[in-house]
Design a protein around this motif. Sequence first.
Motif, PDB file in Angstrom:
ATOM      1  N   LEU A  16       0.822  -1.219   0.000  1.00  0.00           N
ATOM      2  CA  LEU A  16       0.000   0.000   0.000  1.00  0.00           C
ATOM      3  C   LEU A  16       0.850   1.260   0.000  1.00  0.00           C
ATOM      4  CD1 LEU A  16      -3.079  -0.583   2.335  1.00  0.00           C
ATOM      5  CD2 LEU A  16      -3.117   0.470   0.070  1.00  0.00           C
ATOM      6  N   ALA A  17       2.004   1.199   0.621  1.00  0.00           N
ATOM      7  CA  ALA A  17       2.846   2.385   0.758  1.00  0.00           C
ATOM      8  C   ALA A  17       3.253   2.951  -0.601  1.00  0.00           C
ATOM      9  CB  ALA A  17       4.084   2.051   1.577  1.00  0.00           C
ATOM     10  N   ASP A  18       3.393   2.085  -1.606  1.00  0.00           N
ATOM     11  CA  ASP A  18       3.843   2.538  -2.922  1.00  0.00           C
ATOM     12  C   ASP A  18       2.843   2.247  -4.042  1.00  0.00           C
ATOM     13  OD1 ASP A  18       6.421   3.401  -1.995  1.00  0.00           O
ATOM     14  OD2 ASP A  18       6.980   1.287  -1.853  1.00  0.00           O
ATOM     15  N   ALA A  19       1.705   1.711  -3.696  1.00  0.00           N
ATOM     16  CA  ALA A  19       0.739   1.298  -4.718  1.00  0.00           C
ATOM     17  C   ALA A  19       0.100   2.503  -5.404  1.00  0.00           C
ATOM     18  CB  ALA A  19      -0.344   0.431  -4.098  1.00  0.00           C
ATOM     19  N   PRO A  20      -0.121   2.427  -6.717  1.00  0.00           N
ATOM     20  CA  PRO A  20      -0.832   3.500  -7.416  1.00  0.00           C
ATOM     21  C   PRO A  20      -2.297   3.522  -6.984  1.00  0.00           C
ATOM     22  CG  PRO A  20      -0.444   1.647  -8.876  1.00  0.00           C
ATOM     23  CD  PRO A  20       0.303   1.345  -7.620  1.00  0.00           C
ATOM     24  N   PRO A  21      -3.000   4.629  -7.234  1.00  0.00           N
ATOM     25  CA  PRO A  21      -4.386   4.759  -6.772  1.00  0.00           C
ATOM     26  C   PRO A  21      -5.301   3.623  -7.202  1.00  0.00           C
ATOM     27  CG  PRO A  21      -3.566   6.868  -7.536  1.00  0.00           C
ATOM     28  CD  PRO A  21      -2.500   5.869  -7.873  1.00  0.00           C
ATOM     29  N   ALA A  22      -5.132   3.107  -8.396  1.00  0.00           N
ATOM     30  CA  ALA A  22      -6.022   2.048  -8.886  1.00  0.00           C
ATOM     31  C   ALA A  22      -5.913   0.772  -8.063  1.00  0.00           C
ATOM     32  CB  ALA A  22      -5.721   1.755 -10.361  1.00  0.00           C
ATOM     33  N   TRP A  23      -4.792   0.565  -7.422  1.00  0.00           N
ATOM     34  CA  TRP A  23      -4.586  -0.658  -6.637  1.00  0.00           C
ATOM     35  C   TRP A  23      -5.097  -0.530  -5.210  1.00  0.00           C
ATOM     36  CZ3 TRP A  23      -1.797  -5.302  -7.688  1.00  0.00           C
ATOM     37  CH2 TRP A  23      -1.361  -5.418  -9.008  1.00  0.00           C
ATOM     38  N   ARG A  24      -5.209   0.685  -4.719  1.00  0.00           N
ATOM     39  CA  ARG A  24      -5.453   0.886  -3.296  1.00  0.00           C
ATOM     40  C   ARG A  24      -6.767   0.282  -2.794  1.00  0.00           C
ATOM     41  NH1 ARG A  24      -1.621   3.949  -1.092  1.00  0.00           N
ATOM     42  NH2 ARG A  24      -2.855   4.151   0.814  1.00  0.00           N
ATOM     43  N   PRO A  25      -7.884   0.409  -3.517  1.00  0.00           N
ATOM     44  CA  PRO A  25      -9.128  -0.180  -2.985  1.00  0.00           C
ATOM     45  C   PRO A  25      -9.024  -1.675  -2.728  1.00  0.00           C
ATOM     46  CG  PRO A  25      -9.614   1.360  -4.753  1.00  0.00           C
ATOM     47  CD  PRO A  25      -8.129   1.183  -4.747  1.00  0.00           C
ATOM     48  N   LEU A  26      -8.435  -2.430  -3.664  1.00  0.00           N
ATOM     49  CA  LEU A  26      -8.294  -3.871  -3.467  1.00  0.00           C
ATOM     50  C   LEU A  26      -7.410  -4.183  -2.271  1.00  0.00           C
ATOM     51  CD1 LEU A  26      -8.564  -6.839  -4.277  1.00  0.00           C
ATOM     52  CD2 LEU A  26      -6.688  -6.495  -5.901  1.00  0.00           C
ATOM     53  N   LEU A  27      -6.285  -3.501  -2.170  1.00  0.00           N
ATOM     54  CA  LEU A  27      -5.373  -3.758  -1.061  1.00  0.00           C
ATOM     55  C   LEU A  27      -5.994  -3.382   0.281  1.00  0.00           C
ATOM     56  CD1 LEU A  27      -2.075  -2.467  -2.706  1.00  0.00           C
ATOM     57  CD2 LEU A  27      -2.667  -4.851  -2.242  1.00  0.00           C
ATOM     58  N   GLU A  28      -6.703  -2.264   0.316  1.00  0.00           N
ATOM     59  CA  GLU A  28      -7.287  -1.808   1.576  1.00  0.00           C
ATOM     60  C   GLU A  28      -8.383  -2.746   2.071  1.00  0.00           C
ATOM     61  OE1 GLU A  28      -8.450   2.091   0.497  1.00  0.00           O
ATOM     62  OE2 GLU A  28      -6.502   3.007   0.949  1.00  0.00           O
ATOM     63  N   THR A  29      -9.198  -3.271   1.149  1.00  0.00           N
ATOM     64  CA  THR A  29     -10.255  -4.194   1.588  1.00  0.00           C
ATOM     65  C   THR A  29      -9.656  -5.483   2.139  1.00  0.00           C
ATOM     66  OG1 THR A  29     -10.437  -5.033  -0.686  1.00  0.00           O
ATOM     67  CG2 THR A  29     -11.986  -3.307  -0.016  1.00  0.00           C
ATOM     68  N   GLY A  30      -8.437  -5.815   1.718  1.00  0.00           N
ATOM     69  CA  GLY A  30      -7.804  -7.025   2.221  1.00  0.00           C
ATOM     70  C   GLY A  30      -7.335  -6.929   3.654  1.00  0.00           C
ATOM     71  N   LEU A  31      -7.347  -5.741   4.228  1.00  0.00           N
ATOM     72  CA  LEU A  31      -6.937  -5.582   5.625  1.00  0.00           C
ATOM     73  C   LEU A  31      -8.039  -5.977   6.602  1.00  0.00           C
ATOM     74  CD1 LEU A  31      -4.990  -2.208   5.376  1.00  0.00           C
ATOM     75  CD2 LEU A  31      -4.032  -4.515   5.645  1.00  0.00           C
ATOM     76  N   ALA A  32      -9.257  -6.173   6.099  1.00  0.00           N
ATOM     77  CA  ALA A  32     -10.366  -6.606   6.954  1.00  0.00           C
ATOM     78  C   ALA A  32     -10.476  -8.130   6.908  1.00  0.00           C
ATOM     79  CB  ALA A  32     -11.677  -5.973   6.481  1.00  0.00           C
ATOM     80  N   PRO A  33     -10.775  -8.774   8.041  1.00  0.00           N
ATOM     81  CA  PRO A  33     -10.914 -10.235   8.033  1.00  0.00           C
ATOM     82  C   PRO A  33     -12.109 -10.656   7.186  1.00  0.00           C
ATOM     83  CG  PRO A  33     -11.643  -9.319  10.139  1.00  0.00           C
ATOM     84  CD  PRO A  33     -11.008  -8.205   9.387  1.00  0.00           C
ATOM     85  N   GLY A  34     -11.988 -11.799   6.537  1.00  0.00           N
ATOM     86  CA  GLY A  34     -13.067 -12.306   5.699  1.00  0.00           C
ATOM     87  C   GLY A  34     -13.539 -13.660   6.181  1.00  0.00           C
ATOM     88  N   GLY A  35     -14.681 -14.100   5.664  1.00  0.00           N
ATOM     89  CA  GLY A  35     -15.242 -15.385   6.040  1.00  0.00           C
ATOM     90  C   GLY A  35     -14.698 -16.510   5.180  1.00  0.00           C
TER      91      GLY A  35
END
Length: 269
Positions: free
Chosen positions: A225-244
């Motif tokens: 995330l620290a270096d990711a371009p804007p288009a990548w950020r939503p996918l990476l950020e949602t991955g920080l939440a636990p999933g089922g």
Amino acid sequence: MVRALDYPMGNASTFSENMAYRRIADLSLRVVIGGLGPDEFPMGYVRQTLVLFGPEKVLAAGLEAYRPLAGKLLHPAEQPLAPAEAVARLVLRGPDPEGRIRDLVADAFDRVGGDLARGLTLADLATAWLPLVMTSDKLASAYALERRSPYLARDLVELSYRLPASHKITDPAQGKLILRDGAKALGLPREVWASRDKLGFASPVPAWLNGQLAAWADAAIKTALADAPPAWRPLLETGLAPGGRFDRTRMQALMAAAWFSDQPVRAAA
């Protein structure tokens, strides 16, 4: 795995497949037989039965473990979903911000003129099929294995597609009816042809990423995330939440982080 795939594939079963190929290669075997095809054509996926029979009948048939997946079809007003919308909800295990998956599924159903079983097959071929084939081929090749798929013989594929649904599934817990009948006729053991569930190539990766490996996964995603371009950020950020159990967002984010973080190394090489 990411280097072998050269693509950020976010299916947790990729790990199981990779480890199987590694073990096969360790045994000095060079040709493997794969099972791609029967689930798509003779109806072997639980998500297909959920659309064909409805979540209540599927759960009542003894597939209680799939309640989280069945929950994707529950509607607040208890109104049945259109088949294309139901399939899109079941296929999606992560974000689809541009609606590309829904468009592919809708187009598949438009092509079949109301034939629900064939619509399900085309929807699978339009969405999940390419990643499955690409993953299998690339991971096998990474271990110098030749992977053959006998169920994808053209004549068999065309026959399977043409068959009416009654030859494919009549019980929510037992798809691939024609293959079961064939196995029974050949004298294979009952535990082979009478199993009541499609046992996927599953692994505990989602549980690991939410448990023992949670801190490691978070660190990898945050580093990307620290270096990711804007288009990548939503996918990476949602991955920080636990999933089922049936949510692949965290796995997708981790694989994307690994792929993105590896780019400078690969470019230098």
